[in-house]
Design a protein around this motif. Structure first.
Motif, PDB file in Angstrom:
ATOM      1  N   GLN A  86      -4.621   5.451   4.564  1.00  0.00           N
ATOM      2  CA  GLN A  86      -6.263   5.507   4.056  1.00  0.00           C
ATOM      3  C   GLN A  86      -6.036   5.176   2.188  1.00  0.00           C
ATOM      4  O   GLN A  86      -4.813   5.651   1.108  1.00  0.00           O
ATOM      5  CB  GLN A  86      -6.437   6.700   3.890  1.00  0.00           C
ATOM      6  N   ALA A  87      -7.031   4.789   1.180  1.00  0.00           N
ATOM      7  CA  ALA A  87      -6.935   4.196   0.100  1.00  0.00           C
ATOM      8  C   ALA A  87      -6.761   5.743  -0.660  1.00  0.00           C
ATOM      9  O   ALA A  87      -6.215   6.133  -1.933  1.00  0.00           O
ATOM     10  CB  ALA A  87      -8.164   4.105  -0.252  1.00  0.00           C
ATOM     11  N   GLU A  88      -7.514   6.709  -0.286  1.00  0.00           N
ATOM     12  CA  GLU A  88      -7.240   7.706  -0.910  1.00  0.00           C
ATOM     13  C   GLU A  88      -6.038   8.318  -0.866  1.00  0.00           C
ATOM     14  O   GLU A  88      -5.411   8.842  -2.115  1.00  0.00           O
ATOM     15  CB  GLU A  88      -8.450   9.329  -0.702  1.00  0.00           C
ATOM     16  N   ALA A 103      -4.846   2.462  -8.217  1.00  0.00           N
ATOM     17  CA  ALA A 103      -6.876   1.839  -8.565  1.00  0.00           C
ATOM     18  C   ALA A 103      -6.809   0.850  -8.985  1.00  0.00           C
ATOM     19  O   ALA A 103      -7.796  -0.020  -8.522  1.00  0.00           O
ATOM     20  CB  ALA A 103      -6.352   3.209 -10.504  1.00  0.00           C
ATOM     21  N   ARG A 104      -5.585   0.543  -9.547  1.00  0.00           N
ATOM     22  CA  ARG A 104      -6.714  -1.040 -10.153  1.00  0.00           C
ATOM     23  C   ARG A 104      -6.664  -2.580  -9.481  1.00  0.00           C
ATOM     24  O   ARG A 104      -7.205  -3.210  -8.925  1.00  0.00           O
ATOM     25  CB  ARG A 104      -6.033  -1.845 -11.214  1.00  0.00           C
ATOM     26  N   ALA A 105      -5.420  -1.954  -8.373  1.00  0.00           N
ATOM     27  CA  ALA A 105      -4.858  -2.815  -7.594  1.00  0.00           C
ATOM     28  C   ALA A 105      -6.600  -2.289  -6.890  1.00  0.00           C
ATOM     29  O   ALA A 105      -6.733  -3.718  -5.479  1.00  0.00           O
ATOM     30  CB  ALA A 105      -3.799  -2.756  -6.798  1.00  0.00           C
ATOM     31  N   LEU A 106      -6.494  -1.165  -5.843  1.00  0.00           N
ATOM     32  CA  LEU A 106      -7.511  -1.673  -4.456  1.00  0.00           C
ATOM     33  C   LEU A 106      -8.819  -1.374  -5.222  1.00  0.00           C
ATOM     34  O   LEU A 106      -9.699  -1.919  -4.315  1.00  0.00           O
ATOM     35  CB  LEU A 106      -7.055   0.358  -4.925  1.00  0.00           C
ATOM     36  N   ALA A 107      -9.666  -1.225  -6.489  1.00  0.00           N
ATOM     37  CA  ALA A 107     -10.715  -2.547  -7.082  1.00  0.00           C
ATOM     38  C   ALA A 107     -10.509  -3.863  -7.118  1.00  0.00           C
ATOM     39  O   ALA A 107     -11.735  -4.215  -6.452  1.00  0.00           O
ATOM     40  CB  ALA A 107     -10.887  -0.936  -8.141  1.00  0.00           C
TER      41      ALA A 107
END
Length: 423
Positions: A239-241, A341-345
């Motif tokens: 999960q991203a979280e 965070a940047r990669a997920l966005a």
């Protein structure tokens, strides 16, 4: 009878060749396409970097096995109380104090020093293991990038090859209209040039595919063969979280934790230098005939009396190094959190763009080209189709780039956590 045998033999050989070819084709068809996960597992099993890191870890463990042990004893032998002046100079019998000695000396470092040495060895083992985890994460991601490069090139070729039939149809229509007296030579030449340009693009893509195959073969050791056509890059294995909250569990941060442990062990060893070390020595002295032999026993202890400019300096230096590693570790933790965070966005943004390509942009471009070609077939101008065609080609190339970027971001996120902590 002989002639019948001679005629049957070529038939048997021919049937055998056909059967062998059919079996080879069947075996090739039975070979499953190479999936991303299969490529990663094969590459990991053959990666020299991981073998090197495993050898490093073995070397560190072997060194750690002797940490904290007492040093080897020292064998001593020599002469004592030999006169060098007077009538009996350099004689071993002229003076009753002269003796030939043999002994053994054992240095005994302080318990704190040996405990610190064992802790330092354990920290070095942890650092070597962390380097292995980081290397494995890097190898997995690089193999995935190589697979994705080849996969994206093949998607690009498929997207372009789908347009060749339409280009051939347009060229035939222009030629037919020219022969019928309704078209122009300019249109015929334009359609042929458009077809040749597409063939050039396909040739360039084929060259890129050959290069990408070489890149993947560098990890697999053999030709990759056919790749799986579908790969779900819309879902992460974690999960991203969890990626945002489990920063310290990620492979790049494990190396920093090991460095911090190593700096702490170095500081403990510097503090242990304030404790005195001991030594014990025993010797046996043999004197001249008629005189009794002698035994000597000595106990030594170091005296760290002037610690201000000696041991305390080392402690201060080690303390400063530990503080620096802690600060760098925190900075690396913040940088890693920002990078994730940047990669997920970016990954989520590409996901939305790809959906828009599939649902809206590509169908609209296809409809536009179809309508323009239908208009040309009905007697309209060719330029609208040429414009629509070029726009669709660029759109499809942009779509292929989007697929590649989305997949690479997926790989950079999917392999952040080591396998043992990945659900």
């Amino acid at each position: 009878m002989l002639s019948m045998r001679l005629t049957r033999r070529p038939m048997v050989v021919g049937l055998a060749l056909l059967l062998g070819g059919a079996m080879a084709v069947a075996a090739s068809a039975a070979e499953a396409p190479l999936t991303l996960e299969a490529a990663v597992q094969r590459g990991l099993a053959r990666a020299p970097q991981l073998e090197a890191r495993a050898a490093d870890a073995t070397a560190v463990r072997e060194e750690a096995a002797r940490a904290g042990q007492l040093p080897d004893p020292v064998l001593t032998f020599g002469l004592a109380n030999v006169p060098v002046t007077g009538p009996g100079a350099f004689s071993l019998r002229s003076d009753e104090m002269t003796e030939r000695t043999v002994g053994v000396m054992q240095a005994i470092p302080s318990r704190s020093a040996r405990r610190a040495e064992r802790a330092l060895a354990s920290a070095r083992i942890g650092a070597a293991q962390a380097e292995g985890v980081v290397a494995a994460q890097s190898v997995r991601e690089r193999i995935a990038d190589a697979w994705i490069e080849l996969w994206a090139v093949e998607r690009q070729r498929t997207l372009l090859a789908e347009l060749r039939d339409e280009a051939s149809l347009a060229a035939r229509l222009a030629q037919a209209r020219l022969h019928g007296g309704e078209g122009s030579a300019v249109d015929a030449l334009a359609t042929r040039a458009e077809l040749a340009t597409l063939d050039n693009r396909l040739a360039a893509v084929d060259a890129d595919r050959t290069a990408a195959q070489a890149g993947l073969q560098r990890w697999l050791g053999v030709s990759p063969g056919a790749l799986a056509a579908t790969q779900d890059f819309s879902r992460l294995p974690v999960q991203a979280e969890r990626l945002l909250t489990g920063i310290d569990q990620q492979a790049p941060l494990q190396a920093w934790a090991a460095r911090e442990q190593l700096a702490r062990a170095t500081l403990d060893r510097a503090r242990a230098a304030r404790h005195p070390d001991w030594s014990v020595s025993a010797s046996y002295g043999r004197r001249a005939p008629g005189l009794s032999d002698m035994v000597m026993l000595e106990v030594g202890v170091s005296l760290p009396l002037f610690t201000r400019n000696r041991q305390d300096r080392g402690i201060s230096a080690s303390q400063a190094q530990w503080d620096a590693v802690q600060a760098d570790h925190e900075d690396a933790r913040r940088a890693q959190r920002e990078a994730v965070a940047r990669a997920l966005a970016a990954w989520q943004g590409w996901e939305q763009q790809i959906a828009r390509y599939r649902q809206t942009l590509l169908p609209l471009a296809r409809d536009r080209a179809h309508i323009a070609l239908a208009g040309y077939r009905g007697g309209g101008p060719l330029q609208p189709w040429l414009d629509a065609r070029r726009a669709e080609i660029e759109l499809r190339l942009s779509y292929a780039d989007a697929l590649a970027a989305h997949a690479r971001l997926w790989a950079s996120l999917a392999y952040l956590l080591p396998p043992e902590v990945t659900p």
